[in-house]
Every structure is written in C-alpha cells, then in structure tokens.
Motif scaffolding. Structure first.
Motif, PDB file in Angstrom:
ATOM      1  N   PHE A  53     -50.103 -13.322 -25.958  1.00 56.77           N
ATOM      2  CA  PHE A  53     -50.317 -12.795 -24.524  1.00 56.77           C
ATOM      3  C   PHE A  53     -52.060 -12.094 -25.013  1.00 56.77           C
ATOM      4  O   PHE A  53     -52.759 -13.102 -23.797  1.00 56.77           O
ATOM      5  CB  PHE A  53     -50.180 -11.455 -24.520  1.00 56.77           C
ATOM      6  N   MET A  54     -52.670 -11.385 -25.840  1.00 60.00           N
ATOM      7  CA  MET A  54     -54.395 -11.589 -25.228  1.00 60.00           C
ATOM      8  C   MET A  54     -55.085 -12.816 -25.421  1.00 60.00           C
ATOM      9  O   MET A  54     -56.079 -12.792 -24.410  1.00 60.00           O
ATOM     10  CB  MET A  54     -55.047 -10.777 -26.940  1.00 60.00           C
ATOM     11  N   LYS A  55     -54.414 -13.961 -26.023  1.00 60.97           N
ATOM     12  CA  LYS A  55     -55.516 -15.091 -25.840  1.00 60.97           C
ATOM     13  C   LYS A  55     -55.466 -15.258 -24.052  1.00 60.97           C
ATOM     14  O   LYS A  55     -56.504 -15.871 -23.561  1.00 60.97           O
ATOM     15  CB  LYS A  55     -54.907 -16.571 -26.955  1.00 60.97           C
ATOM     16  N   TYR A  60     -58.381 -14.278 -18.948  1.00 60.36           N
ATOM     17  CA  TYR A  60     -58.808 -14.288 -16.884  1.00 60.36           C
ATOM     18  C   TYR A  60     -59.693 -13.307 -17.161  1.00 60.36           C
ATOM     19  O   TYR A  60     -60.085 -12.875 -15.872  1.00 60.36           O
ATOM     20  CB  TYR A  60     -57.114 -13.476 -16.791  1.00 60.36           C
ATOM     21  N   ILE A  61     -59.445 -12.131 -18.463  1.00 53.61           N
ATOM     22  CA  ILE A  61     -59.970 -11.317 -17.860  1.00 53.61           C
ATOM     23  C   ILE A  61     -61.797 -11.401 -17.551  1.00 53.61           C
ATOM     24  O   ILE A  61     -62.976 -11.369 -17.314  1.00 53.61           O
ATOM     25  CB  ILE A  61     -59.862 -10.224 -19.259  1.00 53.61           C
TER      26      ILE A  61
END
Length: 65
Positions: A53-55, A60-61
């Motif tokens: 998820f963090m990847k 996108y961030i």
C-alpha cells in the motif's frame, strides 16, 4: 535537507504537546494489544500488505502535478 520533500517539521502548541503526551501511550498500548491478537501469519500478511500500500501511496503523493 530542505530539498527533501519527505522531511517535514512540525511544532506543537503547549496544548497539543500535553494532548500528545496523554494520547500517544494509549495508542501504542492499543496497537501492541491489537497486534498480539493476530497470529504470526496474520501479522506478516498485514505488514506485507501495508508495504505494498505504501509503495502505491507514495507513487501518487510524490507524482508531479
């Protein structure tokens, strides 16, 4: 490292500092207890899914707008 967009600096007000000192130990305790309710297999799956998820989240961030 002012050019490193991953680094952020925040300052608490006195009220915010007092609140964080009160709530953070409760959060840590709840997290520890909740994790201990999971089996080893569930903890591994949670951590692997969180990494994935963090990847995607970071993609996108940090995407150029």
């Amino acid at each position: 490292m002012e050019s490193d967009r991953r680094t952020k600096s925040v300052q608490f007000t006195e009220v915010g500092k007092a609140y964080s000192e009160k709530i953070i130990p409760k959060i840590k305790n709840a997290e520890r207890k909740a994790m201990s309710d999971l089996s080893e297999e569930q903890r591994v799956a949670l951590l692997e899914t969180t990494k994935l998820f963090m990847k995607h989240f970071q993609k996108y961030i940090y995407a150029e707008e």
